[in-house]
Design a protein around this motif. Structure first.
Motif, PDB file in Angstrom:
ATOM      1  N   THR A   1       4.201   0.057 -26.964  1.00 56.72           N
ATOM      2  CA  THR A   1       3.750   0.052 -26.319  1.00 56.72           C
ATOM      3  C   THR A   1       2.730   0.451 -25.094  1.00 56.72           C
ATOM      4  OG1 THR A   1       6.142  -1.638 -26.318  1.00 56.72           O
ATOM      5  CG2 THR A   1       5.009  -1.192 -23.665  1.00 56.72           C
ATOM      6  N   LEU A   2       1.687   0.092 -24.057  1.00 56.74           N
ATOM      7  CA  LEU A   2       1.611   1.496 -23.109  1.00 56.74           C
ATOM      8  C   LEU A   2       1.632   0.979 -22.108  1.00 56.74           C
ATOM      9  CD1 LEU A   2      -2.450   0.655 -24.885  1.00 56.74           C
ATOM     10  CD2 LEU A   2      -1.135   2.573 -25.756  1.00 56.74           C
ATOM     11  N   TYR A   3       2.086   2.577 -21.106  1.00 53.16           N
ATOM     12  CA  TYR A   3       1.552   1.860 -20.025  1.00 53.16           C
ATOM     13  C   TYR A   3       1.144   2.632 -19.151  1.00 53.16           C
ATOM     14  CZ  TYR A   3       6.341   1.054 -21.858  1.00 53.16           C
ATOM     15  OH  TYR A   3       7.487   0.289 -22.271  1.00 53.16           O
ATOM     16  N   MET A   4       0.660   1.627 -17.733  1.00 50.57           N
ATOM     17  CA  MET A   4      -0.132   2.312 -17.084  1.00 50.57           C
ATOM     18  C   MET A   4       0.496   2.649 -15.930  1.00 50.57           C
ATOM     19  SD  MET A   4      -4.185   1.244 -15.496  1.00 50.57           S
ATOM     20  CE  MET A   4      -2.614  -0.332 -14.330  1.00 50.57           C
ATOM     21  N   GLU A   5       0.547   3.933 -15.092  1.00 51.48           N
ATOM     22  CA  GLU A   5       0.991   3.800 -13.722  1.00 51.48           C
ATOM     23  C   GLU A   5      -0.069   4.304 -12.816  1.00 51.48           C
ATOM     24  OE1 GLU A   5       3.665   6.801 -13.237  1.00 51.48           O
ATOM     25  OE2 GLU A   5       4.722   6.202 -11.812  1.00 51.48           O
ATOM     26  N   PHE A   6       0.267   3.088 -12.125  1.00 51.86           N
ATOM     27  CA  PHE A   6      -1.255   3.749 -10.913  1.00 51.86           C
ATOM     28  C   PHE A   6       0.129   4.297  -9.601  1.00 51.86           C
ATOM     29  CE2 PHE A   6      -5.206   2.555 -11.427  1.00 51.86           C
ATOM     30  CZ  PHE A   6      -5.941   3.070 -10.268  1.00 51.86           C
ATOM     31  N   LYS A   7      -0.534   5.271  -8.880  1.00 54.42           N
ATOM     32  CA  LYS A   7       0.427   5.606  -7.701  1.00 54.42           C
ATOM     33  C   LYS A   7      -0.137   5.853  -6.403  1.00 54.42           C
ATOM     34  CE  LYS A   7       0.118   9.003  -9.385  1.00 54.42           C
ATOM     35  NZ  LYS A   7       1.152  10.624  -9.668  1.00 54.42           N
ATOM     36  N   ASN A   8       0.505   5.313  -5.415  1.00 58.00           N
ATOM     37  CA  ASN A   8      -0.760   5.207  -3.964  1.00 58.00           C
ATOM     38  C   ASN A   8      -1.398   4.565  -3.440  1.00 58.00           C
ATOM     39  OD1 ASN A   8      -1.067   6.184  -1.524  1.00 58.00           O
ATOM     40  ND2 ASN A   8      -2.384   7.670  -2.282  1.00 58.00           N
TER      41      ASN A   8
ATOM     42  N   PRO B   1       1.014  -0.982  -0.155  1.00 56.90           N
ATOM     43  CA  PRO B   1      -0.663  -0.279  -0.240  1.00 56.90           C
ATOM     44  C   PRO B   1       0.953   1.231   0.144  1.00 56.90           C
ATOM     45  CG  PRO B   1      -1.239  -1.503   1.680  1.00 56.90           C
ATOM     46  CD  PRO B   1       0.401  -1.462   0.896  1.00 56.90           C
ATOM     47  N   GLY B   2       0.470   2.402  -0.901  1.00 62.88           N
ATOM     48  CA  GLY B   2       0.889   3.510  -1.072  1.00 62.88           C
ATOM     49  C   GLY B   2       2.416   3.650  -2.166  1.00 62.88           C
ATOM     50  N   SER B   3       2.346   2.397  -2.467  1.00 61.02           N
ATOM     51  CA  SER B   3       3.809   2.535  -3.646  1.00 61.02           C
ATOM     52  C   SER B   3       2.991   2.510  -4.756  1.00 61.02           C
ATOM     53  CB  SER B   3       4.111   1.245  -3.577  1.00 61.02           C
ATOM     54  OG  SER B   3       3.521  -0.229  -4.326  1.00 61.02           O
ATOM     55  N   SER B   4       3.647   2.426  -5.437  1.00 66.22           N
ATOM     56  CA  SER B   4       3.161   2.910  -6.896  1.00 66.22           C
ATOM     57  C   SER B   4       3.491   0.915  -8.414  1.00 66.22           C
ATOM     58  CB  SER B   4       4.294   3.884  -8.076  1.00 66.22           C
ATOM     59  OG  SER B   4       3.775   4.900  -7.200  1.00 66.22           O
ATOM     60  N   VAL B   5       2.874   1.079  -9.338  1.00 68.70           N
ATOM     61  CA  VAL B   5       2.782  -0.052  -9.957  1.00 68.70           C
ATOM     62  C   VAL B   5       3.104   0.731 -11.304  1.00 68.70           C
ATOM     63  CG1 VAL B   5       0.436  -0.241 -10.576  1.00 68.70           C
ATOM     64  CG2 VAL B   5       2.940  -2.270 -10.694  1.00 68.70           C
ATOM     65  N   ASN B   6       3.768  -0.020 -12.475  1.00 68.25           N
ATOM     66  CA  ASN B   6       3.108   0.236 -13.897  1.00 68.25           C
ATOM     67  C   ASN B   6       3.595  -0.994 -14.621  1.00 68.25           C
ATOM     68  OD1 ASN B   6       4.081   1.809 -16.226  1.00 68.25           O
ATOM     69  ND2 ASN B   6       5.386   2.820 -14.797  1.00 68.25           N
ATOM     70  N   VAL B   7       2.350  -0.974 -15.204  1.00 64.52           N
ATOM     71  CA  VAL B   7       1.959  -2.243 -16.188  1.00 64.52           C
ATOM     72  C   VAL B   7       2.351  -1.080 -17.550  1.00 64.52           C
ATOM     73  CG1 VAL B   7       0.209  -3.902 -17.077  1.00 64.52           C
ATOM     74  CG2 VAL B   7       0.518  -3.135 -14.215  1.00 64.52           C
TER      75      VAL B   7
END
Lengths: 118, 111
Positions: free
Chosen positions: A78-85, A14-20
């Motif tokens: 390529t597409l990227y989705m960054e999801f934060k927090n 929780p609180g971190s980020s991810v890049n898909v």
């Protein structure tokens, strides 16, 4: 025929980020829009937002607009989705999808599992 | 936001029998030039969703003709003329007029 191949599963705190990532192959990339759709375990489908690689126009669902960023790399298709927090409730399967607007979401990636856990 | 409401949520069907799923939108999905921003998708067990019907009544490529869509404005229907075992899955309607919103899903199972 266009294929969308997504990156592998992610385990985040929780609180971190991810890049898909989502790589398109076998067809024209920039001519289309792409949406991201998520599905929590045992739940229905929820739209996260859309990107048009041709002009980098993005539209985010109101629920996510302060935490998500979409990027399109036209050179690598390529597409990227960054999801934060990240929150526990962001645990879901995330799909990238070719979005042809009135002609539907016609090509789906295989999905990327994101688990948010401490 | 537009709310999409499907019924029934569970649909047990005998193979060879017809099936029907209703989808209602909280706002009209009719575009000024006459088409509706309404799609149908099916998610078969363990698979990504796939497009069945777009613009309310147009079958996607490769979709058998036993599937048909109808309706306009706020009320839409997906019909399967003769259900087959391979049709098992969860069916979703989706509006695309204002952002994208999905219905809750209808689980079709074989009796």
């Amino acid at each position: 025929q266009v294929q969308l191949v997504q990156s592998g599963p992610e385990l985040k705190k929780p609180g971190s980020s991810v890049n898909v990532s989502c790589k398109a192959s076998g067809g024209t990339f920039s001519n289309y829009a792409f949406s991201w759709v998520r599905q929590a375990p045992g739940q229905g489908l929820e739209w996260v937002g859309r990107i048009i690689p041709l002009n980098f126009q993005v539209t985010y669902a109101r629920l996510f607009e302060d935490r998500v960023t979409f990027i399109a790399d036209k050179y690598t298709s390529t597409l990227y989705m960054e999801f934060k927090n990240l929150r526990y409730e962001d645990t879901a399967l995330y799909y990238c999808v070719r979005d042809r607007r009135t002609y539907g979401l016609d090509i789906w990636g295989q999905g990327t599992t994101l688990i948010v856990s401490s | 936001d537009i709310v999409m409401t499907q019924s029934p949520l569970s649909l047990p069907v005998t193979p060879g029998e017809p099936a029907s799923i209703s989808c209602r939108s909280s706002q009209s999905l009719l575009h000024t030039i006459g088409y509706n921003y309404l799609d149908w998708y099916v998610q078969k067990p363990g698979q990504s969703p796939q497009l069945l019907i777009y613009m309310s009544s147009n079958r996607a490529s490769g979709v058998p003709d036993r599937f048909s869509g109808s309706g306009s404005g706020t009320d839409f229907t997906l019909k399967i003329s003769r259900v087959e075992a391979e049709d098992v899955g969860i069916y979703y309607c989706m509006q695309g007029k204002y952002s994208l919103t999905f219905g809750q899903g209808t689980r079709l199972e074989i009796k």
